[in-house]
Design an enzyme around this catalytic site. Structure first.
Site, PDB file in Angstrom:
ATOM      1  N   GLU A 192      -5.480  -4.816  10.596  1.00  0.00           N
ATOM      2  CA  GLU A 192      -4.462  -3.807  10.686  1.00  0.00           C
ATOM      3  C   GLU A 192      -4.690  -3.058  11.901  1.00  0.00           C
ATOM      4  O   GLU A 192      -5.613  -2.142  12.034  1.00  0.00           O
ATOM      5  CB  GLU A 192      -4.310  -2.799   9.443  1.00  0.00           C
ATOM      6  CG  GLU A 192      -4.310  -3.247   8.458  1.00  0.00           C
ATOM      7  CD  GLU A 192      -3.689  -2.463   7.432  1.00  0.00           C
ATOM      8  OE1 GLU A 192      -2.429  -2.552   6.701  1.00  0.00           O
ATOM      9  OE2 GLU A 192      -4.214  -1.413   7.266  1.00  0.00           O
ATOM     10  N   SER A 200       3.426  -1.996  10.531  1.00  0.00           N
ATOM     11  CA  SER A 200       4.738  -2.302  10.579  1.00  0.00           C
ATOM     12  C   SER A 200       5.446  -3.762  10.477  1.00  0.00           C
ATOM     13  O   SER A 200       6.150  -4.282  11.177  1.00  0.00           O
ATOM     14  CB  SER A 200       5.253  -1.889  12.218  1.00  0.00           C
ATOM     15  OG  SER A 200       4.757  -0.531  12.483  1.00  0.00           O
ATOM     16  N   LYS A 207       0.123   4.039  -0.394  1.00  0.00           N
ATOM     17  CA  LYS A 207      -0.266   5.470   0.161  1.00  0.00           C
ATOM     18  C   LYS A 207       0.016   6.734  -0.574  1.00  0.00           C
ATOM     19  O   LYS A 207      -0.091   6.445  -1.838  1.00  0.00           O
ATOM     20  CB  LYS A 207      -0.013   5.556   1.775  1.00  0.00           C
ATOM     21  CG  LYS A 207      -0.070   4.248   2.722  1.00  0.00           C
ATOM     22  CD  LYS A 207      -0.111   4.667   4.113  1.00  0.00           C
ATOM     23  CE  LYS A 207      -0.253   3.326   4.786  1.00  0.00           C
ATOM     24  NZ  LYS A 207      -0.014   3.498   6.185  1.00  0.00           N
ATOM     25  N   HIS A 226      -9.452   1.456   4.816  1.00  0.00           N
ATOM     26  CA  HIS A 226      -8.437   1.633   5.448  1.00  0.00           C
ATOM     27  C   HIS A 226      -8.687   2.666   6.630  1.00  0.00           C
ATOM     28  O   HIS A 226      -9.315   3.510   6.681  1.00  0.00           O
ATOM     29  CB  HIS A 226      -7.172   2.105   4.546  1.00  0.00           C
ATOM     30  CG  HIS A 226      -5.823   2.164   5.323  1.00  0.00           C
ATOM     31  ND1 HIS A 226      -5.413   2.933   6.144  1.00  0.00           N
ATOM     32  CD2 HIS A 226      -4.905   1.211   5.043  1.00  0.00           C
ATOM     33  CE1 HIS A 226      -4.346   2.807   6.453  1.00  0.00           C
ATOM     34  NE2 HIS A 226      -3.912   1.647   5.985  1.00  0.00           N
ATOM     35  N   ASN A 243       0.867  -1.223  -0.062  1.00  0.00           N
ATOM     36  CA  ASN A 243      -0.102  -0.103   0.087  1.00  0.00           C
ATOM     37  C   ASN A 243       0.911   1.109   0.077  1.00  0.00           C
ATOM     38  O   ASN A 243       1.533   1.490   0.905  1.00  0.00           O
ATOM     39  CB  ASN A 243      -1.172   0.080   1.418  1.00  0.00           C
ATOM     40  CG  ASN A 243      -1.903   1.204   1.468  1.00  0.00           C
ATOM     41  OD1 ASN A 243      -1.774   1.899   0.472  1.00  0.00           O
ATOM     42  ND2 ASN A 243      -2.403   1.508   2.508  1.00  0.00           N
ATOM     43  N   GLY A 286       2.382   2.296  10.889  1.00  0.00           N
ATOM     44  CA  GLY A 286       3.616   3.265  10.782  1.00  0.00           C
ATOM     45  C   GLY A 286       4.068   3.569  11.856  1.00  0.00           C
ATOM     46  O   GLY A 286       4.856   4.607  12.088  1.00  0.00           O
ATOM     47  N   GLU A 312      -6.810   4.988   7.782  1.00  0.00           N
ATOM     48  CA  GLU A 312      -6.833   6.479   7.585  1.00  0.00           C
ATOM     49  C   GLU A 312      -7.994   6.926   6.874  1.00  0.00           C
ATOM     50  O   GLU A 312      -8.211   8.180   6.924  1.00  0.00           O
ATOM     51  CB  GLU A 312      -5.241   6.320   6.732  1.00  0.00           C
ATOM     52  CG  GLU A 312      -3.955   5.909   7.635  1.00  0.00           C
ATOM     53  CD  GLU A 312      -3.017   5.686   6.925  1.00  0.00           C
ATOM     54  OE1 GLU A 312      -2.880   5.673   5.560  1.00  0.00           O
ATOM     55  OE2 GLU A 312      -2.018   4.997   7.334  1.00  0.00           O
TER      56      GLU A 312
HETATM   57  P1  PGA Z   1       2.543   0.161   7.653  1.00  0.00           P
HETATM   58  O1  PGA Z   1       1.205   0.301   7.133  1.00  0.00           O
HETATM   59  O2  PGA Z   1       3.360  -1.102   7.070  1.00  0.00           O
HETATM   60  O3  PGA Z   1       3.524   1.319   7.205  1.00  0.00           O
HETATM   61  O4  PGA Z   1       2.707   0.082   9.039  1.00  0.00           O
HETATM   62  C1  PGA Z   1       0.357  -0.584   6.745  1.00  0.00           C
HETATM   63  C2  PGA Z   1      -0.916  -0.083   6.129  1.00  0.00           C
HETATM   64  O5  PGA Z   1      -1.400   1.000   6.935  1.00  0.00           O
HETATM   65  O6  PGA Z   1      -1.380  -0.721   5.312  1.00  0.00           O
END
Ligand code: PGA
Length: 253
Positions: free
Chosen positions: A168, A214, A11, A96, A9, A174, A98
């Site tokens: 997640e 992560s 982003k 997601h 992803n 992140g 976010e």
């Molecule tokens: P990350 O993000 O691997 O940077 O923690 C995962 C995601 O939000 O899909």
């Protein structure tokens, strides 16, 4: 058996040229060393058509990070599921955290997006997961179940076969804080049991449930070794070929 998947992803990262370079690099790396799992890269809208043209779809599937909750028309700035599909890509990430948090996507809005994505022949990477406060209050099971019920459990079993679930935990995205493999396995097994209750064991066993938050080459082997973890949804570590390839290679260990 559920399909093993490693999905990236991106982003809101990479301009067009940088994105093409990354896709090209991954394409070359996987041509030289074939993956043991399905690999998906989910990119910003601007990359989709070119990336989709450039990669070998035997090794790499392409996905969007979002699509609109409306069919078409006067919705300035939106991109419909039909448009996404027309780029040649196969997947779309929906739900997601976010998008839920910063763009106020409710379960009802996500349900519309899910229906439109499926109606246009896209497969869905549907994200669920609890916040830190919810985990501390031991509400994670309730939260993930409600997220499934709110946006995907209205589907028929046949439609649901096009849904990949990505668990997640928001506190791990992140942040460098990964759920331990045991913590992740516990909730993945719970998620599979909820799917089994709704659609039966055969469907649940065939549903891919990915871990995200992560995930990196160093912790992927331990996570992927768990029986209910069918792969990962990768943010930060999908932005460099070597990092992402390291996670893909976890399926070879
Ligand atoms: P990350 O993000 O691997 O940077 O923690 C995962 C995601 O939000 O899909």
């Amino acid at each position: 058996m559920a399909k093993k998947i490693v999905a990236g992803n991106w982003k809101m990262n990479k301009n067009l040229q940088e994105g093409l370079e990354l896709a090209n690099g991954l394409n070359d790396a996987l041509a030289a060393d074939k993956p043991n799992c399905e690999v998906i890269i989910c990119t910003p809208f601007i990359h989709l058509a070119k990336v989709s043209e450039l990669v070998n779809h035997d090794n790499i599937k392409v996905g969007a990070e979002n699509c609109a909750d409306k069919v078409s028309g006067a919705f300035t700035g939106e991109v419909s599921a039909e448009m996404v599909k027309s780029t040649g890509c196969e997947y779309v990430i929906l739900g997601h955290s976010e998008r839920r948090e910063y763009y106020h996507e409710t379960p009802e809005i996500l349900k519309e997006k899910v229906d439109l994505a499926l109606a246009n022949g896209l497969k869905i990477l549907f994200c669920i997961g609890e916040s830190l406060a919810e985990r501390e209050a031991n509400k994670q099971n309730e939260v993930v179940k409600a997220e499934l019920e709110g946006s995907v459990f209205h589907l028929t079993a046949e439609q649901f076969a096009n849904v990949v679930i990505a668990y997640e935990p928001i506190w791990a995205i992140g942040t460098g804080k990964t759920a331990t493999a045991d913590q992740a396995e516990e909730i993945h097994a719970y998620i599979r049991s909820v799917v089994a209750e709704k659609y039966g064991k055969a469907v649940a066993d065939n549903t891919s449930i990915l871990y995200g938050g992560s995930c990196k080459a160093s912790n992927a082997p331990e996570l992927f070794a768990k029986p209910d973890i069918d792969g990962g949804l990768i943010g930060g570590a999908s932005l460099k070929v070597a990092d992402f390839k390291g996670i893909i290679d976890a399926w070879k260990k």
